[in-house]
Design a protein around this motif. Structure first.
Motif, PDB file in Angstrom:
ATOM      1  N   LEU A   6       8.910   8.945   1.614  1.00  0.00           N
ATOM      2  CA  LEU A   6       8.090   9.418   2.733  1.00  0.00           C
ATOM      3  C   LEU A   6       6.742   8.713   2.841  1.00  0.00           C
ATOM      4  N   LEU A   7       6.310   8.059   1.783  1.00  0.00           N
ATOM      5  CA  LEU A   7       4.932   7.567   1.732  1.00  0.00           C
ATOM      6  C   LEU A   7       4.646   6.550   2.838  1.00  0.00           C
ATOM      7  N   ALA A   8       5.527   5.589   3.019  1.00  0.00           N
ATOM      8  CA  ALA A   8       5.281   4.551   4.027  1.00  0.00           C
ATOM      9  C   ALA A   8       5.232   5.153   5.437  1.00  0.00           C
ATOM     10  N   GLU A   9       6.127   6.094   5.709  1.00  0.00           N
ATOM     11  CA  GLU A   9       6.147   6.705   7.037  1.00  0.00           C
ATOM     12  C   GLU A   9       4.885   7.530   7.295  1.00  0.00           C
ATOM     13  N   VAL A  10       4.460   8.284   6.272  1.00  0.00           N
ATOM     14  CA  VAL A  10       3.245   9.094   6.425  1.00  0.00           C
ATOM     15  C   VAL A  10       2.031   8.202   6.613  1.00  0.00           C
ATOM     16  N   ASP A  11       1.928   7.124   5.829  1.00  0.00           N
ATOM     17  CA  ASP A  11       0.806   6.192   5.973  1.00  0.00           C
ATOM     18  C   ASP A  11       0.772   5.582   7.367  1.00  0.00           C
ATOM     19  N   SER A  12       1.942   5.225   7.864  1.00  0.00           N
ATOM     20  CA  SER A  12       2.015   4.626   9.197  1.00  0.00           C
ATOM     21  C   SER A  12       1.536   5.603  10.271  1.00  0.00           C
ATOM     22  N   PHE A  13       1.951   6.865  10.148  1.00  0.00           N
ATOM     23  CA  PHE A  13       1.538   7.845  11.152  1.00  0.00           C
ATOM     24  C   PHE A  13       0.046   8.138  11.045  1.00  0.00           C
ATOM     25  N   LEU A  14      -0.472   8.225   9.833  1.00  0.00           N
ATOM     26  CA  LEU A  14      -1.902   8.506   9.666  1.00  0.00           C
ATOM     27  C   LEU A  14      -2.758   7.380  10.220  1.00  0.00           C
ATOM     28  N   ALA A  15      -2.231   6.159  10.190  1.00  0.00           N
ATOM     29  CA  ALA A  15      -3.003   5.015  10.671  1.00  0.00           C
ATOM     30  C   ALA A  15      -2.984   4.906  12.193  1.00  0.00           C
ATOM     31  N   SER A  16      -1.855   5.274  12.825  1.00  0.00           N
ATOM     32  CA  SER A  16      -1.735   5.034  14.270  1.00  0.00           C
ATOM     33  C   SER A  16      -1.330   6.262  15.087  1.00  0.00           C
ATOM     34  N   ARG A  17      -1.004   7.376  14.384  1.00  0.00           N
ATOM     35  CA  ARG A  17      -0.475   8.589  15.035  1.00  0.00           C
ATOM     36  C   ARG A  17       0.832   8.293  15.775  1.00  0.00           C
ATOM     37  N   GLN A  18       1.538   7.292  15.319  1.00  0.00           N
ATOM     38  CA  GLN A  18       2.822   6.884  15.878  1.00  0.00           C
ATOM     39  C   GLN A  18       3.764   6.564  14.715  1.00  0.00           C
ATOM     40  N   PRO A  19       5.074   6.685  14.885  1.00  0.00           N
ATOM     41  CA  PRO A  19       5.735   7.293  16.041  1.00  0.00           C
ATOM     42  C   PRO A  19       5.732   8.814  15.934  1.00  0.00           C
ATOM     43  N   PHE A  20       5.839   9.463  17.049  1.00  0.00           N
ATOM     44  CA  PHE A  20       5.808  10.921  17.071  1.00  0.00           C
ATOM     45  C   PHE A  20       7.029  11.522  16.388  1.00  0.00           C
ATOM     46  N   SER A  21       8.108  10.727  16.314  1.00  0.00           N
ATOM     47  CA  SER A  21       9.335  11.238  15.668  1.00  0.00           C
ATOM     48  C   SER A  21       9.127  11.542  14.188  1.00  0.00           C
ATOM     49  N   THR A  22       8.086  10.948  13.596  1.00  0.00           N
ATOM     50  CA  THR A  22       7.796  11.212  12.177  1.00  0.00           C
ATOM     51  C   THR A  22       7.566  12.695  11.943  1.00  0.00           C
ATOM     52  N   LEU A  23       6.885  13.340  12.872  1.00  0.00           N
ATOM     53  CA  LEU A  23       6.593  14.767  12.721  1.00  0.00           C
ATOM     54  C   LEU A  23       7.873  15.593  12.705  1.00  0.00           C
ATOM     55  N   HIS A  24       8.832  15.220  13.547  1.00  0.00           N
ATOM     56  CA  HIS A  24      10.101  15.961  13.581  1.00  0.00           C
ATOM     57  C   HIS A  24      10.916  15.714  12.312  1.00  0.00           C
ATOM     58  N   GLU A  25      10.852  14.475  11.784  1.00  0.00           N
ATOM     59  CA  GLU A  25      11.615  14.161  10.574  1.00  0.00           C
ATOM     60  C   GLU A  25      11.053  14.889   9.357  1.00  0.00           C
ATOM     61  N   LEU A  26       9.742  15.082   9.319  1.00  0.00           N
ATOM     62  CA  LEU A  26       9.132  15.772   8.180  1.00  0.00           C
ATOM     63  C   LEU A  26       9.720  17.163   7.993  1.00  0.00           C
ATOM     64  N   ARG A  27       9.959  17.830   9.103  1.00  0.00           N
ATOM     65  CA  ARG A  27      10.456  19.210   9.030  1.00  0.00           C
ATOM     66  C   ARG A  27      11.766  19.284   8.253  1.00  0.00           C
ATOM     67  N   THR A  28      12.655  18.336   8.461  1.00  0.00           N
ATOM     68  CA  THR A  28      13.954  18.372   7.791  1.00  0.00           C
ATOM     69  C   THR A  28      13.891  17.815   6.367  1.00  0.00           C
ATOM     70  N   ARG A  29      12.973  16.898   6.123  1.00  0.00           N
ATOM     71  CA  ARG A  29      12.924  16.250   4.805  1.00  0.00           C
ATOM     72  C   ARG A  29      12.124  17.055   3.780  1.00  0.00           C
ATOM     73  N   LEU A  30      11.438  18.095   4.249  1.00  0.00           N
ATOM     74  CA  LEU A  30      10.671  18.932   3.330  1.00  0.00           C
ATOM     75  C   LEU A  30      11.463  20.145   2.841  1.00  0.00           C
ATOM     76  N   VAL A  31      12.710  20.257   3.273  1.00  0.00           N
ATOM     77  CA  VAL A  31      13.561  21.360   2.824  1.00  0.00           C
ATOM     78  C   VAL A  31      14.882  20.796   2.324  1.00  0.00           C
ATOM     79  N   SER A  32      15.518  21.531   1.412  1.00  0.00           N
ATOM     80  CA  SER A  32      16.818  21.112   0.888  1.00  0.00           C
ATOM     81  C   SER A  32      17.910  21.395   1.905  1.00  0.00           C
TER      82      SER A  32
END
Length: 818
Positions: A620-646
């Motif tokens: 997740l680190l590269a994707e989170v860093d990318s979003f924090l730097a540019s607030r893109q892509p917005f799909s990252t936020l939706h993916e986090l929801r599923t990847r934070l649960v088993s």
């Protein structure tokens, strides 16, 4: 193991830069100097000729440089590479460009299995290295910082080590981190092969060179299913290094330096092997029965000496000298057999198979155990050097390594017996016997003594490694004795007071092991009597740390809170209430307290745990860093929801905790560096992540998220202020009253338990209930039932300073957003 690509490297010694320039000048190769482009062209001609030679030599059976005649043209062609680099205008620039090209070519050719090509390429790099010393640094950096796992090629790395172009100590340090606790499977397999080649097969490195990697692999051996070949490697490495006391070649270079470090790493290897319960069975060791016949009379003689009414130091010293003369103190198989027989005999005498005592405790006689403890301590203190030997003599320098080696073998012998008894005869297992021995060793070996003062840090490390190997998840029946040992007054305080805080990581790992074991039991609805007793013991350990070593809890709060169950609120509050001893906490009940104006509120806390590691492991680190730097892509936020649960919907609490703290740290850095305005907190990339997760996560996962935020509400620092603002902003901006209710629950459940309460928790809740912006008292959940209403009123009264109820709402300013 690695193919020995570097074995027998011949090749003439590289010439000096002056000799190289003369050679090229006499050959008419250069005028005023070569440019980098010209040097690369000439290098291409040299490598083309070398490739032609290799294509002819390999089919003819010449597979190594050692098999070539000394006058073969290949040797002169390799030297020409260094000559070309020496005759360039900009040596460093040209040398690095040439090495980059050779490096790429080396990995391309290595796939064909041509060992001769690898050796030739390494010798070319070595020739260029004599021109520019930046070459070896470049080689090391490529292997340490490249993301390409193909660079971990055994044949090439072995050849670079043989040529001296690569430091084994630097590579060991890098691989110890790169294997990521065994999660990086390819790097772990490479590390196992490398240690076998460097230490067991070819002896090109010492234990001190590989100290960090040996320690990392030893910790990995504690896992339920260690990687293939690891346990056998550790056995072979322990055997290969044990004979020299762990110092290897050059082991006498300094008592407190490499020899001690190497012996410490060997100790960790032995502890790991003992923890895996891999003792040598008597049938496989015919010498053990013969050793028992020889050792039993010696043991009887020692008991008679120990039982004398008046202890004579001279008699005891004479006895130990006789053991030394007979070879029983040697660092070899004979010495290990002596310790094994002594441990078995003492424990068999102390724990006879008789019915339990009236109070239900198994029978135990402490006299043989005390005799064993005294014997081992005297063996460790014994000096084999002549009395008139100078402190700088080689014999005196070896003494600390010999002492540490003997301690490691004694601990390993005791652990092996403990684990074997627990696994094969659990009905005969008596934890009090082992507690007596280990407690005696702790007391004797850590007391002030000129014979031991020099090695005390390594002694503490050896005990820490042993205790980690005996952690409750491995030996549940030893849990109570284990907790008493790790909190022993001759262990825990001395570990925390060690110079440079070198003992802190050891205690952190031990506490994580304790709470990891307790977690499933403490999560149960009803606690059994043993669990309750162990919980109270853990609570007392935290109280001691909070009172005497609060900085330890401050620096490791992240790792500790990750393994403390959510139900253990008071235990978690103890960790989060710690603050540095040189700080005076402002009174949170002070009227008109301006939190954002406090001088400490701009200072970052020290966090010694690796926060990004769980994110990196989860990808997740590269994707989170990318979003924090540019607030893109917005799909990252939706993916986090599923990847934070088993898959079954269970929240990954540790991953959520790491994400919360990492995102917040990036947000704080942006605010303090001026990349964002303070008032823009609500419209920042970190807040986008927090708001999206609070809205989209399931209630269980949201509870983990809010708990992770509340875990940062500690003493005055910029993390406390930032996460207080985040929590209050989430409460104010959400339109979902269920989210507001859950935020309130997280805060209130931490306040209704017994003190202490974290300072940041208090200022956040006071701001929430007093500031009219949040309209707290108008929320329906504060009046859903009479008992709930009374609870909120009680908590509010306890959080208000006397007479403050009439003050203006919102006077505290903790939110910093108005």
């Amino acid at each position: 193991a690695f193919p020995s690509a570097a074995a027998g490297l011949l090749g003439s010694q590289p010439m000096s830069a002056g000799q190289q320039q003369q050679q090229v000048a006499s050959a008419g190769g250069v005028g005023d100097g070569l440019s980098t482009a010209q040097a690369l062209e000439k290098l291409a001609l040299v490598t083309a000729k070398l490739d032609a030679h290799i294509a002819q030599l390999v089919p003819s059976g010449f597979t190594t440089l050692a098999s070539l005649p000394a006058e073969h043209e290949v040797h002169s062609l390799m030297r020409q590479a260094g000559t070309i680099a020496a005759c360039t205008v900009s040596r460093d620039e040209s040398a690095l460009a040439m090495v980059q090209r050779i490096f790429k070519r080396m990995y391309e050719q290595a796939g064909s299995g041509a060992r001769l090509a690898t050796q030739v390429n390494v010798q070319i790099i070595s020739a260029i290295d004599h021109v520019s010393k930046k070459v070896s640094r470049f080689v090391s950096d490529v292997l340490r910082y490249s993301d390409d796992e193909r660079h971990l090629h055994g044949e090439i790395v072995g050849a670079l080590l043989h040529a001296g172009l690569l430091s084994m100590s630097e590579l060991s340090s890098h691989l110890a981190k790169h294997i990521d606790g065994g999660r990086n499977v390819q790097a772990t397999a490479f590390a196992i092969r490398l240690v076998r080649t460097a230490i067991v097969d070819e002896h090109i490195a010492t234990a001190s060179d590989c100290a960090e990697l040996l320690a990392a692999l030893s910790k990995l051996a504690h896992s339920p299913s260690p990687p293939d070949g690891l346990l056998r490697l550790l056995e072979d490495a322990s055997r290969a290094l044990g004979g020299s006391g762990g110092a290897g070649a050059g082991g006498a270079s300094g008592a407190g330096g490499s020899a001690a470090a190497g012996t410490s790493s060997i100790g960790e290897v032995r502890m790991a092997l003992a923890a895996r319960a891999l003792p040598v069975e008597e049938d496989a060791d015919p010498g053990l029965a013969r050793a028992r016949e020889q050792v039993l009379p010696l043991w009887s003689e020692w008991l008679a000496l120990y039982d004398l009414p008046i202890q004579s130091d001279k008699q005891q010293s004479t006895y130990i000298s006789s053991l030394h003369t007979a070879g029983w103190l040697r660092h070899d198989t004979q010495g290990e057999r002596f310790l094994k027989v002594a441990v078995e005999t003492a424990l068999a005498s102390a724990c006879p198979t008789t019915p339990p005592e009236a109070d239900g405790k198994p029978t135990v006689s402490f006299a043989p155990l005390d005799a064993l403890s005294k014997l081992v301590v005297l063996m460790i203190k014994f000096k084999s050097t002549p009395p008139d030997a100078a402190p700088s003599s080689p014999e005196a320098k070896k003494q600390p390594a010999l002492q540490l080696g003997l301690l490691s073998r004694a601990l390993a012998a005791l652990m092996t017996h403990l684990l074997k008894t627990y696994d094969t005869r659990p009905q005969d297992f008596n934890q009090r016997a082992y507690l007596r021995i280990l407690g005696s060793w702790l007391f004797e070996l850590n007391a002030p003594d000129p014979a031991l003062d020099q090695i005390q840090p390594q002694v503490l490390s050896a005990f820490a490694a042993a205790f980690l190997a005996l952690q409750p998840s491995r030996v549940p029946g030893f849990a109570f004795a284990w907790l008493e040992l790790i909190s022993h007054r001759m262990f825990m305080p001395k570990l925390l007071l060690a110079k440079g805080q070198r003992g802190w990581p050891h205690l952190q790992r031990l506490l994580v092991a304790l709470f990891s074991f307790l977690q499933p039991y403490l999560s149960a609805t009803e606690l059994s009597a043993p669990t309750r007793t162990l919980y109270r013991g853990a609570l007392r350990v935290l109280l001691v740390l909070l009172h005497d070593f609060p900085e330890f809890l401050c620096d490791y709060h992240f790792a500790l809170c990750d393994v403390i169950p959510p139900t253990c609120i008071q235990m978690r509050n103890l960790v989060l209430s710690a603050f540095p001893r040189n700080m005076r906490l402002p009174d949170p009940f002070t009227p008109n307290l301006k939190v954002d104006m406090l001088p400490e509120i701009s200072q970052p806390p020290r966090i010694l745990s690796s926060v990004p590691a769980p994110l990196e492991a989860a990808g997740l680190l590269a994707e989170v860093d990318s979003f924090l730097a540019s607030r893109q892509p917005f799909s990252t936020l939706h993916e986090l929801r599923t990847r934070l649960v088993s898959a079954d919907g269970t929240p990954k609490a540790a991953l959520i905790s790491a994400l919360v703290l990492y995102v917040g740290s990036v947000g704080i850095t942006a605010l303090q560096s001026g990349q964002a305005q303070a008032q823009a907190l609500a419209h920042s990339a970190p807040m986008d992540i927090y708001q999206h997760l609070v809205t989209d996560l399931s209630p269980d996962a949201r509870y983990s998220l809010l708990n992770a935020i509340a875990n940062q509400l500690r003493y005055p620092n910029n993390h406390t202020h930032y996460f207080s603002c985040v929590l209050l902003h989430l409460f104010a901006e959400t339109t979902n009253e269920r989210v507001q209710e859950q935020i309130t629950r997280v805060l209130v459940e931490r306040l209704i338990v017994h003190r202490p309460h974290p300072w940041g928790l208090l200022i956040t809740f006071i701001e929430l209930i007093k500031n009219p912006r949040y309209k707290f008292w108008s929320k329906g959940f504060t009046r859903c039932a009479p008992e709930i209403e009374r609870l909120f009123e009680s908590v509010a009264r306890s959080c208000m300073a006397p007479g403050s109820s009439s003050g203006p709402p919102g006077a505290l300013g903790a939110g910093g957003e108005e």
